[in-house]
Design a protein around this motif. Sequence first.
Motif, PDB file in Angstrom:
ATOM      1  N   LEU A   1      -9.493  -4.516  -0.471  1.00  0.00           N
ATOM      2  CA  LEU A   1      -8.907  -3.063  -0.170  1.00  0.00           C
ATOM      3  C   LEU A   1      -9.645  -1.949  -0.434  1.00  0.00           C
TER       4      LEU A   1
ATOM      5  N   ARG B   1     -14.812  -8.181   7.628  1.00  0.00           N
ATOM      6  CA  ARG B   1     -14.265  -7.346   6.414  1.00  0.00           C
ATOM      7  C   ARG B   1     -15.168  -6.098   6.167  1.00  0.00           C
TER       8      ARG B   1
ATOM      9  N   ASP C   1     -17.458 -10.799  -0.539  1.00  0.00           N
ATOM     10  CA  ASP C   1     -16.874  -9.675  -0.618  1.00  0.00           C
ATOM     11  C   ASP C   1     -17.397  -8.795  -1.754  1.00  0.00           C
TER      12      ASP C   1
ATOM     13  N   LEU D   1       0.180  -6.867  -0.380  1.00  0.00           N
ATOM     14  CA  LEU D   1      -1.130  -7.353  -0.722  1.00  0.00           C
ATOM     15  C   LEU D   1      -0.999  -8.848  -1.059  1.00  0.00           C
ATOM     16  N   ALA D   2      -2.042  -9.485  -0.376  1.00  0.00           N
ATOM     17  CA  ALA D   2      -2.298 -10.811  -0.931  1.00  0.00           C
ATOM     18  C   ALA D   2      -3.516 -11.283  -1.743  1.00  0.00           C
TER      19      ALA D   2
ATOM     20  N   ARG E   1     -10.548  -0.882  12.676  1.00  0.00           N
ATOM     21  CA  ARG E   1     -10.913  -2.038  12.155  1.00  0.00           C
ATOM     22  C   ARG E   1     -12.184  -2.510  12.932  1.00  0.00           C
TER      23      ARG E   1
ATOM     24  N   VAL F   1     -11.310  -6.019  -4.680  1.00  0.00           N
ATOM     25  CA  VAL F   1     -10.631  -7.139  -4.393  1.00  0.00           C
ATOM     26  C   VAL F   1      -9.251  -7.312  -5.021  1.00  0.00           C
TER      27      VAL F   1
ATOM     28  N   ASP G   1      -7.415 -10.146  -0.921  1.00  0.00           N
ATOM     29  CA  ASP G   1      -7.462  -9.081   0.127  1.00  0.00           C
ATOM     30  C   ASP G   1      -8.381  -8.222  -0.263  1.00  0.00           C
TER      31      ASP G   1
ATOM     32  N   VAL H   1      -7.344  -2.559   4.762  1.00  0.00           N
ATOM     33  CA  VAL H   1      -7.577  -3.763   4.150  1.00  0.00           C
ATOM     34  C   VAL H   1      -8.388  -4.901   5.071  1.00  0.00           C
ATOM     35  N   ASN H   2      -9.006  -5.619   4.501  1.00  0.00           N
ATOM     36  CA  ASN H   2      -9.759  -6.656   5.119  1.00  0.00           C
ATOM     37  C   ASN H   2     -10.812  -6.098   6.444  1.00  0.00           C
TER      38      ASN H   2
ATOM     39  N   THR I   1       0.597  -1.048  -0.038  1.00  0.00           N
ATOM     40  CA  THR I   1       0.010   0.064   0.089  1.00  0.00           C
ATOM     41  C   THR I   1       0.903   1.243   0.104  1.00  0.00           C
TER      42      THR I   1
END
Length: 255
Positions: free
Chosen positions: A97, A234, A125, A91-92, A228, A117, A95, A77-78, A37
């Motif tokens: 975002l 998420r 998501d 980033l995976a 969060r 995503v 994820d 993220v998430n 990021t």
Amino acid sequence: MVELKTPDEIERMRAAGRIVAEALAAVRKEAAVGVTTRELDAIAREVLAAAGATSPFDGYQPGFAGSPFRGVICTSVNDGVLHGLPNDVPLADGDLLNVDCGATLHGWSGDAAVSFVIGTPRIEDLELIATTERALAAGIAAAQPGARLGDIGHAIAKIGRAAGLGTNLDFGGHGIGRTMHEDPHVPNSGQPGRGLRLRPGHVIAIEPWFWHGATSVYVIDDDGWTLRSADGTRGAHAEHTIAITPTGPQILTTL
């Protein structure tokens, strides 16, 4: 104090909003598995600099923050959904975002956000993002001259509740103009017919955000910024800056 903008001032804000849209498009194009990021923040920074704009995010420090924000975009993220501080974590795949961006050009600001995503998406998501975008569209549609702020919040909350999604009303939309955050606060819930009456010249940022499930409890990350969900679910976030005109709302943060 809520300031009414002139048609010329709204056009100046449209120019700032277009830069925001360009930065978000550039970030979305380059976001991929393995990218950090912080690298995305550098891309957005280049877009702003090339347009002669500055960032209202970089160095911003509201009351809840222990330190100034360092970045020109928020990258959450998430289970993070708001105010995510850019970092060096790659980033995976899969994820979710959320990217929020602001720009100031010749003294006028724009602000917008989008969620997407990275790589392979989870169906839930995609549904969360789609619902959040529908809530944004409903809030914008409710922002008619003569309507009230409660009409916007009601339209947003109705869609979130119908989908069984949670949010927290501590954070919502806001007025915008010469600075990023101006009066009035634009909550993501409300009673129809209540609150400030919208008039041509009002410019506001409408920004619904939701989590999977009905959670409304958040925590602030160790970075002092990233908001969060307390239970790890998420979240998604969508935002546009809009102007109230005699013929209805106009989106200013678009290409």
